[in-house]
Design a protein around this motif. Structure first.
Motif, PDB file in Angstrom:
ATOM      1  N   LYS A  40      -2.463  -1.155   2.863  1.00 31.95           N
ATOM      2  CA  LYS A  40      -2.320   0.288   3.065  1.00 31.95           C
ATOM      3  C   LYS A  40      -1.942   0.600   4.518  1.00 31.95           C
ATOM      4  O   LYS A  40      -1.159   1.505   4.784  1.00 31.95           O
ATOM      5  CB  LYS A  40      -3.645   0.963   2.712  1.00 31.95           C
ATOM      6  N   LEU A  41      -2.515  -0.148   5.451  1.00 33.16           N
ATOM      7  CA  LEU A  41      -2.211   0.109   6.861  1.00 33.16           C
ATOM      8  C   LEU A  41      -0.738  -0.160   7.149  1.00 33.16           C
ATOM      9  O   LEU A  41      -0.081   0.597   7.877  1.00 33.16           O
ATOM     10  CB  LEU A  41      -3.113  -0.763   7.747  1.00 33.16           C
ATOM     11  N   SER A  68      -3.942   7.056   2.009  1.00 31.27           N
ATOM     12  CA  SER A  68      -4.462   5.856   2.650  1.00 31.27           C
ATOM     13  C   SER A  68      -5.972   5.808   2.454  1.00 31.27           C
ATOM     14  O   SER A  68      -6.517   6.525   1.604  1.00 31.27           O
ATOM     15  CB  SER A  68      -4.064   5.826   4.126  1.00 31.27           C
ATOM     16  N   THR A  69      -6.621   4.980   3.213  1.00 29.83           N
ATOM     17  CA  THR A  69      -8.003   4.650   2.871  1.00 29.83           C
ATOM     18  C   THR A  69      -8.849   4.357   4.107  1.00 29.83           C
ATOM     19  O   THR A  69      -8.326   3.853   5.116  1.00 29.83           O
ATOM     20  CB  THR A  69      -8.023   3.413   1.956  1.00 29.83           C
ATOM     21  N   ALA A  70     -10.132   4.598   3.967  1.00 28.31           N
ATOM     22  CA  ALA A  70     -11.088   4.216   5.005  1.00 28.31           C
ATOM     23  C   ALA A  70     -11.088   2.706   5.219  1.00 28.31           C
ATOM     24  O   ALA A  70     -11.543   2.230   6.272  1.00 28.31           O
ATOM     25  CB  ALA A  70     -12.485   4.662   4.587  1.00 28.31           C
ATOM     26  N   ALA A  71     -10.581   1.970   4.230  1.00 31.11           N
ATOM     27  CA  ALA A  71     -10.557   0.508   4.350  1.00 31.11           C
ATOM     28  C   ALA A  71      -9.673   0.037   5.508  1.00 31.11           C
ATOM     29  O   ALA A  71      -9.777  -1.115   5.931  1.00 31.11           O
ATOM     30  CB  ALA A  71     -10.102  -0.129   3.034  1.00 31.11           C
ATOM     31  N   VAL A  72      -8.818   0.907   6.054  1.00 31.05           N
ATOM     32  CA  VAL A  72      -8.019   0.486   7.218  1.00 31.05           C
ATOM     33  C   VAL A  72      -8.908   0.254   8.441  1.00 31.05           C
ATOM     34  O   VAL A  72      -8.530  -0.469   9.359  1.00 31.05           O
ATOM     35  CB  VAL A  72      -6.890   1.486   7.595  1.00 31.05           C
ATOM     36  N   ASN A 116      -9.938  -6.542   4.618  1.00 34.58           N
ATOM     37  CA  ASN A 116      -9.541  -7.065   3.305  1.00 34.58           C
ATOM     38  C   ASN A 116      -8.064  -6.748   3.060  1.00 34.58           C
ATOM     39  O   ASN A 116      -7.490  -5.864   3.708  1.00 34.58           O
ATOM     40  CB  ASN A 116     -10.447  -6.504   2.188  1.00 34.58           C
ATOM     41  N   PRO A 117      -7.436  -7.497   2.142  1.00 34.63           N
ATOM     42  CA  PRO A 117      -5.996  -7.296   1.904  1.00 34.63           C
ATOM     43  C   PRO A 117      -5.660  -5.884   1.446  1.00 34.63           C
ATOM     44  O   PRO A 117      -4.587  -5.370   1.779  1.00 34.63           O
ATOM     45  CB  PRO A 117      -5.673  -8.336   0.822  1.00 34.63           C
ATOM     46  N   ALA A 146       2.274  -4.428  -4.585  1.00 32.50           N
ATOM     47  CA  ALA A 146       2.053  -3.099  -5.174  1.00 32.50           C
ATOM     48  C   ALA A 146       1.972  -2.012  -4.102  1.00 32.50           C
ATOM     49  O   ALA A 146       2.519  -0.910  -4.280  1.00 32.50           O
ATOM     50  CB  ALA A 146       0.765  -3.109  -5.996  1.00 32.50           C
ATOM     51  N   ASN A 147       1.280  -2.295  -3.013  1.00 30.68           N
ATOM     52  CA  ASN A 147       0.945  -1.228  -2.061  1.00 30.68           C
ATOM     53  C   ASN A 147       1.863  -1.180  -0.852  1.00 30.68           C
ATOM     54  O   ASN A 147       1.984  -0.127  -0.226  1.00 30.68           O
ATOM     55  CB  ASN A 147      -0.504  -1.389  -1.575  1.00 30.68           C
ATOM     56  N   THR A 148       2.474  -2.287  -0.501  1.00 28.06           N
ATOM     57  CA  THR A 148       3.312  -2.320   0.698  1.00 28.06           C
ATOM     58  C   THR A 148       4.792  -2.408   0.312  1.00 28.06           C
ATOM     59  O   THR A 148       5.582  -1.524   0.649  1.00 28.06           O
ATOM     60  CB  THR A 148       2.908  -3.517   1.595  1.00 28.06           C
TER      61      THR A 148
END
Ligand SMILES: NC(=O)c1ccc[n+]([C@@H]2O[C@H](COP(=O)([O-])OP(=O)(O)OC[C@H]3O[C@@H](n4cnc5c(N)ncnc54)[C@H](O)[C@@H]3O)[C@@H](O)[C@H]2O)c1
Ligand SMILES: O=c1ccn([C@@H]2O[C@H](COP(=O)(O)OP(=O)(O)O[C@H]3O[C@H](CO)[C@@H](O)[C@H](O)[C@H]3O)[C@@H](O)[C@H]2O)c(=O)[nH]1
Length: 330
Positions: free
Chosen positions: A146-147, A117-121, A140-141, A93-95
């Motif tokens: 996102k990265l 993008s997200t802080a999750a990177v 996490n995946p 979905a995201n990549t």
């Protein structure tokens, strides 16, 4: 010149659409498969193309028909624990789908991209507040998915001469101050959404996932950014790119962390309801603390937040949740 907003029928994308309309952008086109979004979240003057961002023929035709020069790419799967149990679904979905979208968009003539993008990177950052130049290290995946898209966009922009702004959102919350949109996903997992549902009796209780983190009260710390402030950051990013500005990657947060227990206290205080809270084990994939280094976006884009106030954010979220109930929507 028109803007294509992927995921524009979703929570944050719909606020971006409102911000564009409010700012006088007369052609806004949304592509959304409505998997988690709602067509009623869009104002009537907006064109909704129902479909998948990975449908390259559809994307190219939409871009050419509407003479789109700028893409704001919100469409994604967004739930951290789900990404742990379904990593390949998240990479698709995201990549993978973002790759197809970026290729079709560049091929059809898009010149500027703003990517959600997200802080999750950052994963579990050693430095808090976290600056943009800290080497990303997602845990996490979701963050990894996102990265990789950040990297694809950066490489493709360099190769094809387009410009981009990557916005790394911290925890997005609240609702349109005029009550036109908000977080509407019925089974959303976000803390403030779940807490407002508990306050309104839509859920029997709230679970706190982990009270043994190395934080002052043992629960996780997050930086909660109000959704219209975030949409406004996209508008200044769009003006920057259209004005010939350089590509860049920017955090979107306020630079202040609140613990899960502090957020619950605010929701109880604002709502006046002492809903039941259960202390539970940690949830998979959660970093203990993540707070934005928030200076660069102000310096680079002149972004000035208008809603940096947790009580105000919770008040908006509660009002939206009540309105959803009244409308018998979700
Ligand atoms: N909510 C947060 O706290 C947060 C934080 C950081 C980053 N983000 C990012 O912000 C973006 C928007 O998140 P949101 O909270 O609005 O989520 P959301 O689920 O409300 O919105 C996503 C939208 O994208 C659509 N969509 C999903 N896959 C699609 C596809 N393949 N083709 C077409 N449409 C598709 C959905 O129908 C929905 O309307 C995401 O990229 C997410 O990773 C969100
Ligand atoms: O019922 C709940 C829901 C959440 N939490 C906790 O609250 C914190 C925030 O969780 P949540 O609101 O689900 O957000 P995050 O998991 O931090 O992720 C959000 O914020 C990220 C950026 O920081 C985005 O990338 C994600 O898309 C978005 O879902 C975490 O410690 C959770 O464990 C609870 O204790 N109980």
């Amino acid at each position: 010149m028109a803007v294509l907003v992927t995921g524009g029928a979703g929570y944050i994308g719909s606020h971006m659409v409102l911000a564009l309309i409010d700012a006088g952008h007369d052609e806004v086109v949304v592509i959304d498969d409505l998997s988690t979004g709602f067509d009623w979240a869009l104002p009537p003057e907006v064109t909704l193309v129902r479909g998948d961002v990975a449908d390259q023929a559809l994307v190219a035709e939409t871009i050419r028909t509407h003479k789109i020069d700028a893409l704001a790419h919100f469409a994604a799967k967004i739930v951290v624990p789900d990404s742990v149990s379904d990593p390949l679904g998240y990479y698709l979905a995201n990549t993978v789908k973002s790759r197809a979208l970026i290729e079709a968009a560049i091929g059809a003539g898009v010149r500027h991209v703003i990517f959600s993008s997200t802080a999750a990177v950052y994963g579990e950052p050693a430095v808090v507040p976290v600056p943009e130049d800290l080497t990303p290290n997602p845990i996490n995946p979701y963050g990894r998915s996102k990265l990789m898209t950040e990297w694809m966009l950066e490489d493709a922009a360099r190769a094809h001469g387009i410009s981009y702004v990557v916005l790394r959102y911290f925890n997005v919350a609240g609702a349109d101050p005029r009550g036109r949109s908000g977080q509407s996903t019925p089974n959303a997992t976000h803390l403030i959404k779940v807490a407002t549902q508990a306050a309104l009796g839509k859920r029997s209780h709230l679970e706190v996932f982990g009270t043994d983190y190395p934080t002052p009260d043992g629960s996780c710390l997050r930086d909660y950014i109000q959704v219209s402030d975030l949409a406004a950051a996209h508008l200044v990013a769009l003006n920057h790119l259209r004005g010939g500005g350089a590509s860049m990657t920017l955090n979107c947060g306020y630079g202040r962390g609140y613990s899960v227990l502090e957020v619950i206290d605010v929701v109880k205080s604002v709502s006046g309801v002492d809903f039941p809270v259960k202390l539970s084990p940690r949830r998979a994939g959660d970093p203990s603390r993540i707070v934005a280094g928030a200076d660069r976006i102000r310096a680079e884009l002149g972004w000035v937040p208008q809603h940096d106030d947790l009580r105000g954010i919770v008040t908006q979220a509660l009002a939206w949740e009540e309105a959803l109930g009244r409308r018998n929507r979700v």
